[in-house]
Design a protein around this motif. Structure first.
Motif, PDB file in Angstrom:
ATOM      1  N   VAL A 294      10.084  10.997 -34.462  1.00  0.00           N
ATOM      2  CA  VAL A 294       8.705  10.056 -34.317  1.00  0.00           C
ATOM      3  C   VAL A 294       9.038   9.316 -32.680  1.00  0.00           C
ATOM      4  CG1 VAL A 294       7.158   8.537 -35.176  1.00  0.00           C
ATOM      5  CG2 VAL A 294       8.281   9.985 -36.590  1.00  0.00           C
TER       6      VAL A 294
ATOM      7  N   GLU B 145       5.593   4.804 -24.224  1.00  0.00           N
ATOM      8  CA  GLU B 145       5.170   3.488 -23.330  1.00  0.00           C
ATOM      9  C   GLU B 145       4.850   3.766 -21.804  1.00  0.00           C
ATOM     10  OE1 GLU B 145       8.098   0.919 -25.838  1.00  0.00           O
ATOM     11  OE2 GLU B 145       6.223  -0.397 -24.879  1.00  0.00           O
TER      12      GLU B 145
ATOM     13  N   ASN C  95      25.456  17.383 -26.190  1.00  0.00           N
ATOM     14  CA  ASN C  95      25.176  16.821 -27.493  1.00  0.00           C
ATOM     15  C   ASN C  95      23.563  16.275 -27.289  1.00  0.00           C
ATOM     16  OD1 ASN C  95      27.263  17.044 -29.268  1.00  0.00           O
ATOM     17  ND2 ASN C  95      28.480  15.413 -28.358  1.00  0.00           N
TER      18      ASN C  95
ATOM     19  N   THR D  93      21.754  14.190 -28.746  1.00  0.00           N
ATOM     20  CA  THR D  93      21.570  12.881 -29.369  1.00  0.00           C
ATOM     21  C   THR D  93      20.249  12.490 -29.206  1.00  0.00           C
ATOM     22  OG1 THR D  93      22.449  11.528 -27.652  1.00  0.00           O
ATOM     23  CG2 THR D  93      24.195  12.500 -29.197  1.00  0.00           C
TER      24      THR D  93
ATOM     25  N   GLU E 257      19.470   9.377 -28.293  1.00  0.00           N
ATOM     26  CA  GLU E 257      19.712   8.992 -27.012  1.00  0.00           C
ATOM     27  C   GLU E 257      19.315  10.010 -25.672  1.00  0.00           C
ATOM     28  OE1 GLU E 257      21.788   8.380 -29.157  1.00  0.00           O
ATOM     29  OE2 GLU E 257      23.154   6.854 -29.018  1.00  0.00           O
ATOM     30  N   PHE E 258      20.175  10.951 -25.659  1.00  0.00           N
ATOM     31  CA  PHE E 258      19.772  12.096 -24.576  1.00  0.00           C
ATOM     32  C   PHE E 258      18.517  12.772 -24.820  1.00  0.00           C
ATOM     33  CE2 PHE E 258      20.074  16.576 -23.820  1.00  0.00           C
ATOM     34  CZ  PHE E 258      20.581  16.694 -22.723  1.00  0.00           C
TER      35      PHE E 258
ATOM     36  N   ARG F 209      15.683  10.496 -23.057  1.00  0.00           N
ATOM     37  CA  ARG F 209      15.691  10.838 -21.833  1.00  0.00           C
ATOM     38  C   ARG F 209      15.298  12.057 -21.291  1.00  0.00           C
ATOM     39  NH1 ARG F 209      18.884   9.152 -17.470  1.00  0.00           N
ATOM     40  NH2 ARG F 209      18.171   9.938 -15.384  1.00  0.00           N
TER      41      ARG F 209
ATOM     42  N   ARG G 229       8.721   3.877 -21.242  1.00  0.00           N
ATOM     43  CA  ARG G 229      10.130   3.842 -22.093  1.00  0.00           C
ATOM     44  C   ARG G 229       9.698   4.812 -23.275  1.00  0.00           C
ATOM     45  NH1 ARG G 229      12.617  -1.341 -25.321  1.00  0.00           N
ATOM     46  NH2 ARG G 229      13.776  -0.128 -26.900  1.00  0.00           N
TER      47      ARG G 229
ATOM     48  N   ALA H 224      16.770   4.471 -34.493  1.00  0.00           N
ATOM     49  CA  ALA H 224      15.906   4.691 -33.354  1.00  0.00           C
ATOM     50  C   ALA H 224      16.764   4.674 -31.992  1.00  0.00           C
ATOM     51  CB  ALA H 224      14.819   3.862 -33.140  1.00  0.00           C
ATOM     52  N   ALA H 225      16.408   5.485 -31.036  1.00  0.00           N
ATOM     53  CA  ALA H 225      16.958   5.182 -29.550  1.00  0.00           C
ATOM     54  C   ALA H 225      16.007   5.476 -28.577  1.00  0.00           C
ATOM     55  CB  ALA H 225      18.076   6.240 -29.140  1.00  0.00           C
ATOM     56  N   SER H 226      16.145   4.733 -27.341  1.00  0.00           N
ATOM     57  CA  SER H 226      15.057   5.093 -26.433  1.00  0.00           C
ATOM     58  C   SER H 226      15.726   4.893 -24.881  1.00  0.00           C
ATOM     59  CB  SER H 226      14.169   3.709 -26.561  1.00  0.00           C
ATOM     60  OG  SER H 226      14.786   2.555 -26.252  1.00  0.00           O
ATOM     61  N   PHE H 227      15.205   5.447 -24.196  1.00  0.00           N
ATOM     62  CA  PHE H 227      15.183   5.446 -22.612  1.00  0.00           C
ATOM     63  C   PHE H 227      14.101   4.877 -21.863  1.00  0.00           C
ATOM     64  CE2 PHE H 227      15.266   6.856 -18.285  1.00  0.00           C
ATOM     65  CZ  PHE H 227      16.713   6.463 -17.942  1.00  0.00           C
ATOM     66  N   GLU H 228      14.688   3.894 -21.019  1.00  0.00           N
ATOM     67  CA  GLU H 228      13.288   3.437 -20.192  1.00  0.00           C
ATOM     68  C   GLU H 228      13.991   3.175 -18.896  1.00  0.00           C
ATOM     69  OE1 GLU H 228      14.381  -0.826 -22.104  1.00  0.00           O
ATOM     70  OE2 GLU H 228      12.519  -0.916 -21.094  1.00  0.00           O
TER      71      GLU H 228
END
Lengths: 136, 136, 136, 136, 136, 136
Positions: free
Chosen positions: F33, F37, F81, F83, F85-86, F89, F115, F125-129
């Motif tokens: 999901v 932002e 991988n 993931t 996080e990956f 991005r 973000r 959860a993971a995010s990249f900003e």
């Protein structure tokens, strides 16, 4: 069948008796997020199941009598485990009594059943549901 | 009627057969957030529907047997579409079997019904509910 | 900047000192649903911010030391109001110490900052965030 | 019994008639987050309750006919309070009609019942549930 | 940095000017679920960021001035699109003004920044964040 | 600073390389999901951060290129991988590229940062900003 649901919460301390409860035998506490559902076959003349404003007031009053308390010291719960299931029933009964006293308005007497759900965390909840017979 | 509900999750790969599934005919995957509800008319002597700790352990074990797997390669699902609905039933049946083996304690044999809901996203879910007859 | 976030919870009893707390001066309790976020500018060789399995284990251990307790009787909190804000900081510091002891693996030493959020109900939460300097 | 549930939303303006509505007698508005549940005793040959893609399309079309509108000016709602309960019934009836027109596929005619829930905020919701008799 | 967050909601009607808004140019409405966050480097003597009870009262008062209204008819919004972003700023400014009038207590003057988030549905939200300089 | 956030999801299969991943080294899958932002210091002439309709279309298109796929077989992810996080991005970069191609409208070029958060379950959860520099 129509349902209306409102949400509120209360925060209490308590402990449990019985080996099955493990560390929850110690005095601890919980936030209970409460969902109160009213069910009725037909809407009233205003097009609602219950007056949601009055219902919210009654729920707040019922929860205020439990909120910020150590349930181990409440006389009415003496010798009982105030589990999430048990407390769902307590809230149910008190709302049903308020309906009987016409605190939600006379129209609420035709509410057929209710369900009270207490969420104790993001992974656990309990509820009690049953018919409401407002007449004593 | 009392209900107790617990939440856990599992993550699998699979694909579907049938034109109606469109791009989901390709190998893909899902996270299923699982809500397991137990229902009983009366509480036990401890004041609970089931021992929630044991129930959480059994749910974790049932989901572990599915978790991190490609369901297309599991012999038991050969020729079946492992839809969310279908998997809700699989989890239901395995919990019912665990109750039959007394893994939730002998008290759990009086659980009347269960509902298993699998949330596959923030906008879709499926569930299976039914009576539990623990005796074989 | 990458962030990884995991969720767990704990349940405690406590009371507050100070008129501003009103009825929360009585012994009561709370469920805290905890979100723990780790932040890092670059991913490690595995492509992750932290080993999420080890992070979940460490968070569980840190919360277990608080869970099912009356915080009013914990020596380390003597004379302090164990508000949601305060407890967010306690959890933060203990996770930072665990990173310092390499309990999340040596890679976690390059985590730059963390945020710990404690949700006390569906309408209130508090958090503490700050840099992590794992070296003592 | 199997259930499949999908979520969507719509945003409307309206006002209510009746003193019980207090300030909601003024023209205001709401976002309704809609959960639509389909129930069936058995899965179809594909292993599903309904074709979830078609169901989502039909729900979107039904909500589009309400979305971004002032319900006070819709002829069909003349003289009615478009309460959350009432609108849950409107959505229910329109989905049932779409099933009757085979817009969800002929298989959907064996759907036994549906439940439509409209969440109007984080603390209030209403729903209508009933049997679906697709044949006119 | 410490943060405290509280949640409430309001319900309004409005319309937008500009082709980019498509059907939202019609009079419609929204429920906004509001998260108000206060941030401070250090806790006060009570161990809190702000008096959460007073903060909740002020938020309720600020939202009451918008609630159950048609924003198209509010003089102060004449010629403006009352988008979710715009309204987040309106709420931010009014809370900041209340802090300046010491309505959250003199301690709240040391709040450094705030973030106001308005959730307009389960899939969309907007927020405004900035420093609070309580002195006029 | 203003933020606008929209939500969507995608469902993939993949496996991870590295002992740290334990059973996740097997082929499995996930629902992600996605919260996207957009941040900007000032609103545009319409009173928005971005055209939320166009943003939702672009996000859907970006996710469609990943949705219902086995990421282990996508050439662009060879040896990586995928993931959480990956993938956060990856989504970030593709949205940034779409902004550079003016797919969100020329106004979106003034978006300062974004973000992207991927929720893989109710507990992780993971995010990249990062900053968005739309110019190539």
């Amino acid at each position: 069948m129509y349902t209306v649901s409102i949400r509120d919460h209360f925060m209490i301390a308590h402990s449990f008796n019985g080996e099955a409860f493990g560390p929850a035998q110690r005095l601890h506490g919980a936030t209970y997020v409460v969902d109160l559902e009213f069910r009725r076959a037909e809407l009233d003349a205003d097009g609602v199941v219950v007056d949601i404003g009055r219902a919210a007031d009654v729920l707040r009053a019922v929860l205020a009598a439990l909120n910020y308390r150590n349930l181990d010291e409440e006389a009415e719960f003496k010798g009982r485990n105030t589990t999430t299931e048990f407390l769902a029933r307590v809230v149910f009964d008190r709302i049903a009594e308020a309906i009987g006293r016409d605190e939600l308005g006379p129209g609420a007497r035709t509410v057929e059943s209710m369900r009270v759900t207490l969420h104790e965390s993001h992974v656990a909840a309990a509820s009690f549901e049953g018919r409401v017979s407002a007449a004593p």
